[in-house]
Design a protein around this motif. Sequence first.
Motif, PDB file in Angstrom:
ATOM      1  N   LEU A 133       0.846  -1.660   0.220  1.00 51.37           N
ATOM      2  CA  LEU A 133       0.356   0.156   0.189  1.00 51.37           C
ATOM      3  C   LEU A 133       1.212   1.206   0.247  1.00 51.37           C
ATOM      4  CD1 LEU A 133      -2.396  -1.028   2.592  1.00 51.37           C
ATOM      5  CD2 LEU A 133      -2.911  -1.153   0.222  1.00 51.37           C
ATOM      6  N   PRO A 134       0.484   1.970  -0.717  1.00 50.63           N
ATOM      7  CA  PRO A 134       1.084   2.922  -0.727  1.00 50.63           C
ATOM      8  C   PRO A 134       1.985   4.100   0.657  1.00 50.63           C
ATOM      9  CG  PRO A 134      -0.863   4.045  -1.640  1.00 50.63           C
ATOM     10  CD  PRO A 134      -1.313   2.812  -1.241  1.00 50.63           C
ATOM     11  N   LYS A 137     -10.895  11.091  -8.926  1.00 49.43           N
ATOM     12  CA  LYS A 137     -11.006  11.961  -6.913  1.00 49.43           C
ATOM     13  C   LYS A 137     -11.589  12.875  -7.527  1.00 49.43           C
ATOM     14  CE  LYS A 137      -7.434  10.364  -6.011  1.00 49.43           C
ATOM     15  NZ  LYS A 137      -5.710   9.358  -4.900  1.00 49.43           N
ATOM     16  N   LEU A 149     -15.833   6.749 -12.729  1.00 45.40           N
ATOM     17  CA  LEU A 149     -15.854   5.208 -11.358  1.00 45.40           C
ATOM     18  C   LEU A 149     -17.221   5.407 -12.496  1.00 45.40           C
ATOM     19  CD1 LEU A 149     -13.645   4.903  -9.075  1.00 45.40           C
ATOM     20  CD2 LEU A 149     -13.550   3.557 -11.126  1.00 45.40           C
ATOM     21  N   ALA A 201      -7.340   3.099  -2.148  1.00 41.73           N
ATOM     22  CA  ALA A 201      -8.369   2.406  -2.929  1.00 41.73           C
ATOM     23  C   ALA A 201      -8.102   2.830  -4.474  1.00 41.73           C
ATOM     24  CB  ALA A 201      -9.837   2.801  -2.756  1.00 41.73           C
ATOM     25  N   PHE A 202      -8.068   4.059  -4.824  1.00 41.93           N
ATOM     26  CA  PHE A 202      -7.694   4.494  -6.247  1.00 41.93           C
ATOM     27  C   PHE A 202      -6.327   3.763  -6.017  1.00 41.93           C
ATOM     28  CE2 PHE A 202     -10.564   7.741  -5.955  1.00 41.93           C
ATOM     29  CZ  PHE A 202     -10.824   7.506  -7.172  1.00 41.93           C
ATOM     30  N   GLU A 203      -5.373   3.180  -5.549  1.00 38.29           N
ATOM     31  CA  GLU A 203      -3.845   2.719  -5.596  1.00 38.29           C
ATOM     32  C   GLU A 203      -3.960   1.225  -6.004  1.00 38.29           C
ATOM     33  OE1 GLU A 203      -1.144   4.291  -5.578  1.00 38.29           O
ATOM     34  OE2 GLU A 203       0.440   2.246  -5.417  1.00 38.29           O
ATOM     35  N   VAL A 223     -13.320  -6.492  -4.582  1.00 34.61           N
ATOM     36  CA  VAL A 223     -13.928  -5.303  -5.845  1.00 34.61           C
ATOM     37  C   VAL A 223     -12.778  -5.031  -6.195  1.00 34.61           C
ATOM     38  CG1 VAL A 223     -13.534  -3.914  -4.594  1.00 34.61           C
ATOM     39  CG2 VAL A 223     -15.486  -3.585  -6.285  1.00 34.61           C
ATOM     40  N   LEU A 224     -12.032  -5.681  -6.484  1.00 36.13           N
ATOM     41  CA  LEU A 224     -10.007  -4.989  -6.748  1.00 36.13           C
ATOM     42  C   LEU A 224     -10.257  -6.362  -8.317  1.00 36.13           C
ATOM     43  CD1 LEU A 224      -7.637  -4.782  -3.962  1.00 36.13           C
ATOM     44  CD2 LEU A 224      -8.906  -3.036  -5.286  1.00 36.13           C
ATOM     45  N   LEU A 244      -7.030  -0.033  -6.994  1.00 33.02           N
ATOM     46  CA  LEU A 244      -7.027  -0.245  -7.884  1.00 33.02           C
ATOM     47  C   LEU A 244      -6.854  -0.233  -9.123  1.00 33.02           C
ATOM     48  CD1 LEU A 244     -10.572  -0.838  -8.804  1.00 33.02           C
ATOM     49  CD2 LEU A 244     -10.549   1.576  -9.605  1.00 33.02           C
ATOM     50  N   VAL A 259     -14.398  -2.071 -10.998  1.00 32.32           N
ATOM     51  CA  VAL A 259     -15.359  -1.596 -10.958  1.00 32.32           C
ATOM     52  C   VAL A 259     -15.255  -0.641 -12.559  1.00 32.32           C
ATOM     53  CG1 VAL A 259     -15.697   0.690 -10.327  1.00 32.32           C
ATOM     54  CG2 VAL A 259     -14.398  -0.612  -9.162  1.00 32.32           C
TER      55      VAL A 259
END
Lengths: 194, 194
Positions: free
Chosen positions: A16-17, A88, A62, B28-30, A48-49, B32, A53
Amino acid sequence: MYPNKFENLILKFQNLPGVGRKTAERYAFETLNWEQQKKEEFVNALQVLIDGVDTCKVCGNLSDGDICSICSDQNRDHTLLCVVQSPKDILAIESIQEYKGVYHVLNGVINTSKGILPEDINIDSLVDRINKDEINEVILALDPTVEGETTSLYIEKLIGKDVLVTRLAYGIPMGGHLDYTDSLTLLKAFQGRK
Amino acid sequence: MYPNKFENLILKFQNLPGVGRKTAERYAFETLNWEQQKKEEFVNALQVLIDGVDTCKVCGNLSDGDICSICSDQNRDHTLLCVVQSPKDILAIESIQEYKGVYHVLNGVINTSKGILPEDINIDSLVDRINKDEINEVILALDPTVEGETTSLYIEKLIGKDVLVTRLAYGIPMGGHLDYTDSLTLLKAFQGRK
């Protein structure tokens, strides 16, 4: 040291970032101590990943179906098109409740050092839309970075002079202080004075 | 605003400790935008949360089987027992490569304000172990907090005087500065001088 599966969980959280070893360990121990139901909801939500989406076939936002709620809203001004980098940004713009037009999501900006070329982002579909639909104004609302500026200039040249192309105003952010403002922003604020 | 499933993903990421709306959106965006394989590996790794991680039947440490690698290691000193709050602490102690005894994981500390009583943590199994096994020394290595101190005192009283009970030394951390040390730590450092 940790059991393999648990170690693997920590390593995956590190993907994760902005998450390093310590934070990943914290996430792993915390989630492991959740109640079973909370764990299952978490893992199910991540499904969902893999399923993916849907994205709107018109604007690239989205979406829950083929067309997003903004593009299918007939009360909005479909002649006004705002170009953004990411879904975003749409949320940020919608939150001011001022803009009533539609959007186009590029899904990135041109970045030659990262190998992102114009054909890798949704510029072709943008040009298509401008040619086909009746668009009066295109608002370029990309991030004020070198890549964002490059992409804005590229799009401006592509569109030509048939459509009005505008950019968001640059200047001092509200609530900011003059002496804490960087010189480039201050320069833009002077140039954009009215 | 976002599609339901995506919004749900953001909400679930917000369950992670210290993660707010903005960070959850970023996660979430990362995720995805990851490649399909990376997504699948991530989701598969989380499956361990639902399957659960085995804990050692002897010490309570996370384990790949019934008995953890430390408890089954016959080269370690099984008469020396170090009591810790969490499996994380074992990793920290192992990293100094000085301690050659075994561990006992309490999985928490007594915290009456949160309703955590002595019977909620692994104190019974600790007393069992001390009674059954030949233990020469119990090292209490709990966090130096009010709850940790309470738990240490409780355990000391329970064990009685048959076994040597020790605590980790308190004092100024290495590389620290005297003038930046809080007064309680400084007091402990004075009391513990030698």
